[in-house]
Motif scaffolding. Structure first.
Motif, PDB file in Angstrom:
ATOM      1  N   LYS A 134       0.856  -1.186   0.000  1.00 57.94           N
ATOM      2  CA  LYS A 134       0.000   0.000   0.000  1.00 57.94           C
ATOM      3  C   LYS A 134       0.895   1.239   0.000  1.00 57.94           C
ATOM      4  N   PRO A 135       0.400   2.351  -0.556  1.00 55.42           N
ATOM      5  CA  PRO A 135       1.191   3.580  -0.543  1.00 55.42           C
ATOM      6  C   PRO A 135       1.172   4.254   0.832  1.00 55.42           C
ATOM      7  N   VAL A 136       2.273   4.882   1.177  1.00 54.52           N
ATOM      8  CA  VAL A 136       2.374   5.708   2.378  1.00 54.52           C
ATOM      9  C   VAL A 136       3.048   7.023   1.979  1.00 54.52           C
ATOM     10  N   THR A 137       2.750   8.074   2.708  1.00 56.14           N
ATOM     11  CA  THR A 137       3.400   9.359   2.453  1.00 56.14           C
ATOM     12  C   THR A 137       3.972   9.885   3.757  1.00 56.14           C
ATOM     13  N   PHE A 138       5.094  10.581   3.639  1.00 51.61           N
ATOM     14  CA  PHE A 138       5.740  11.156   4.817  1.00 51.61           C
ATOM     15  C   PHE A 138       6.753  12.194   4.364  1.00 51.61           C
ATOM     16  N   ASP A 139       7.138  13.050   5.291  1.00 50.60           N
ATOM     17  CA  ASP A 139       8.222  14.001   5.052  1.00 50.60           C
ATOM     18  C   ASP A 139       9.509  13.406   5.589  1.00 50.60           C
ATOM     19  N   ARG A 155      -2.456  -0.403  10.365  1.00 52.20           N
ATOM     20  CA  ARG A 155      -2.158  -1.842  10.302  1.00 52.20           C
ATOM     21  C   ARG A 155      -3.243  -2.632   9.595  1.00 52.20           C
ATOM     22  N   THR A 156      -4.497  -2.149   9.646  1.00 50.07           N
ATOM     23  CA  THR A 156      -5.590  -2.912   9.036  1.00 50.07           C
ATOM     24  C   THR A 156      -5.470  -2.978   7.518  1.00 50.07           C
ATOM     25  N   LYS A 157      -4.758  -2.033   6.921  1.00 53.51           N
ATOM     26  CA  LYS A 157      -4.546  -2.066   5.472  1.00 53.51           C
ATOM     27  C   LYS A 157      -3.633  -3.216   5.058  1.00 53.51           C
ATOM     28  N   TYR A 158      -2.954  -3.806   6.032  1.00 56.48           N
ATOM     29  CA  TYR A 158      -2.014  -4.899   5.769  1.00 56.48           C
ATOM     30  C   TYR A 158      -2.523  -6.222   6.369  1.00 56.48           C
ATOM     31  N   ILE A 167     -12.928  -2.784  12.963  1.00 55.50           N
ATOM     32  CA  ILE A 167     -13.292  -4.052  12.313  1.00 55.50           C
ATOM     33  C   ILE A 167     -14.299  -4.829  13.181  1.00 55.50           C
ATOM     34  N   PHE A 168     -14.057  -4.848  14.486  1.00 51.43           N
ATOM     35  CA  PHE A 168     -14.867  -5.675  15.397  1.00 51.43           C
ATOM     36  C   PHE A 168     -15.637  -4.809  16.384  1.00 51.43           C
ATOM     37  N   ASP A 169     -16.877  -5.215  16.661  1.00 57.71           N
ATOM     38  CA  ASP A 169     -17.701  -4.539  17.664  1.00 57.71           C
ATOM     39  C   ASP A 169     -17.544  -5.225  19.014  1.00 57.71           C
ATOM     40  N   GLY A 170     -17.878  -4.487  20.084  1.00 53.57           N
ATOM     41  CA  GLY A 170     -17.967  -5.070  21.418  1.00 53.57           C
ATOM     42  C   GLY A 170     -16.639  -5.412  22.076  1.00 53.57           C
ATOM     43  N   LEU A 171     -15.546  -4.813  21.645  1.00 51.61           N
ATOM     44  CA  LEU A 171     -14.242  -5.129  22.247  1.00 51.61           C
ATOM     45  C   LEU A 171     -13.988  -4.381  23.560  1.00 51.61           C
ATOM     46  N   GLY A 172     -14.747  -3.312  23.785  1.00 49.98           N
ATOM     47  CA  GLY A 172     -14.579  -2.552  25.028  1.00 49.98           C
ATOM     48  C   GLY A 172     -13.156  -2.049  25.190  1.00 49.98           C
ATOM     49  N   ASP A 173     -12.586  -2.320  26.370  1.00 49.90           N
ATOM     50  CA  ASP A 173     -11.227  -1.816  26.648  1.00 49.90           C
ATOM     51  C   ASP A 173     -10.128  -2.698  26.057  1.00 49.90           C
ATOM     52  N   TYR A 177      -5.691   0.413  18.792  1.00 52.25           N
ATOM     53  CA  TYR A 177      -5.925   1.381  17.711  1.00 52.25           C
ATOM     54  C   TYR A 177      -5.262   0.916  16.416  1.00 52.25           C
ATOM     55  N   ASP A 178      -5.886   1.277  15.299  1.00 55.12           N
ATOM     56  CA  ASP A 178      -5.433   0.805  13.990  1.00 55.12           C
ATOM     57  C   ASP A 178      -4.062   1.349  13.610  1.00 55.12           C
ATOM     58  N   GLU A 179      -3.790   2.602  13.937  1.00 48.26           N
ATOM     59  CA  GLU A 179      -2.514   3.195  13.525  1.00 48.26           C
ATOM     60  C   GLU A 179      -1.433   2.967  14.573  1.00 48.26           C
ATOM     61  N   PHE A 180      -0.238   2.654  14.086  1.00 51.07           N
ATOM     62  CA  PHE A 180       0.925   2.658  14.968  1.00 51.07           C
ATOM     63  C   PHE A 180       1.923   3.662  14.428  1.00 51.07           C
ATOM     64  N   GLU A 181       2.705   4.224  15.343  1.00 50.16           N
ATOM     65  CA  GLU A 181       3.617   5.319  15.015  1.00 50.16           C
ATOM     66  C   GLU A 181       5.029   4.788  14.800  1.00 50.16           C
ATOM     67  N   LEU A 182       5.711   5.365  13.822  1.00 47.06           N
ATOM     68  CA  LEU A 182       7.113   5.037  13.568  1.00 47.06           C
ATOM     69  C   LEU A 182       7.948   6.313  13.644  1.00 47.06           C
ATOM     70  N   ALA A 183       9.100   6.191  14.290  1.00 50.47           N
ATOM     71  CA  ALA A 183      10.121   7.261  14.280  1.00 50.47           C
ATOM     72  C   ALA A 183      11.391   6.606  13.745  1.00 50.47           C
ATOM     73  N   VAL A 184      11.853   7.078  12.583  1.00 48.04           N
ATOM     74  CA  VAL A 184      12.953   6.431  11.891  1.00 48.04           C
ATOM     75  C   VAL A 184      14.136   7.392  11.788  1.00 48.04           C
ATOM     76  N   THR A 185      15.320   6.891  12.125  1.00 44.38           N
ATOM     77  CA  THR A 185      16.557   7.639  11.937  1.00 44.38           C
ATOM     78  C   THR A 185      17.486   6.780  11.093  1.00 44.38           C
ATOM     79  N   LEU A 186      17.881   7.313   9.942  1.00 38.97           N
ATOM     80  CA  LEU A 186      18.812   6.639   9.043  1.00 38.97           C
ATOM     81  C   LEU A 186      20.181   7.263   9.199  1.00 38.97           C
TER      82      LEU A 186
END
Length: 188
Positions: A134-139, A155-158, A167-173, A177-186
């Motif tokens: 899938k495509p992603v965009t970033f600066d 993550r759900t796109k993968y 995706i699922f109902d009734g999961l409560g606590d 969350y679908d998104e996870f964060e990345l911090a990348v240093t090259l």
């Protein structure tokens, strides 16, 4: 004098060719870092992953491309210790998440790069996780011997749907969350 003029023209031609020739800078995989944060209703977890390989391409001193391979078996949890650390790492490597027995690597391949300002580029790339691209965009901020970025991945796109509230109902606590964060240093 004629020889000096010929040498000067040749020198200018050589310098011009360097300005337009693509230069590939391989990353130092042991010095480069990927830090991740995954959040859920009741808190969050953080960790790291390692690069298997990667490189940025430049032309005339400007970023023009890049490609990277991440070793998904290197998923590491940094906010837990002992038994809970081992359990979460095992679950992240299991089929519910990254399925690292079958999908040992993920890749990121730049498709377009546009300079926004000096040393800052808008990148569109193809990210492949679990054989789903899938495509992603970033600066991406590029310095002399480093580059950095922060961006989120849904993550759900993968196909990673475990405890997804979208995706699922009734999961409560138990919602993760679908998104996870990345911090990348090259480093190169």
């Amino acid at each position: 004098m004629k020889n000096l003029k010929t040498v000067a023209i040749a020198f200018v031609a050589v310098l011009s060719s360097f300005a337009t020739t693509a230069q590939t800078k391989k990353i130092n995989t042991s010095a480069s870092t990927i830090e991740w944060v995954g959040k859920k209703v009741t808190g969050q977890h953080s960790g790291t992953m390692k690069f298997k390989d990667g490189a940025l391409t430049f032309k005339g001193g400007k970023l023009t491309g890049g490609s990277f391979t991440v070793d998904m078996t290197s998923v590491n949890v940094t906010d837990l210790e002992g038994e809970y650390k081992g359990k979460l790492e095992g679950h992240l490597k299991a089929e519910d998440f990254f399925g690292t027995d079958k999908y040992k690597t993920s890749t990121l391949v730049f498709k377009s790069v546009k300079e926004k300002s000096a040393g800052i580029y808008a990148v569109t790339a193809d990210l492949t996780i679990k054989n789903i691209t899938k495509p992603v965009t970033f600066d991406l901020t590029v310095g002399k011997d480093f580059a950095t970025t922060n961006f989120n991945i849904d993550r759900t796109k993968y196909g990673i749907e475990y405890n997804s509230g979208s995706i699922f109902d009734g999961l409560g606590d138990k919602v993760i969350y679908d998104e996870f964060e990345l911090a990348v240093t090259l480093k190169f």
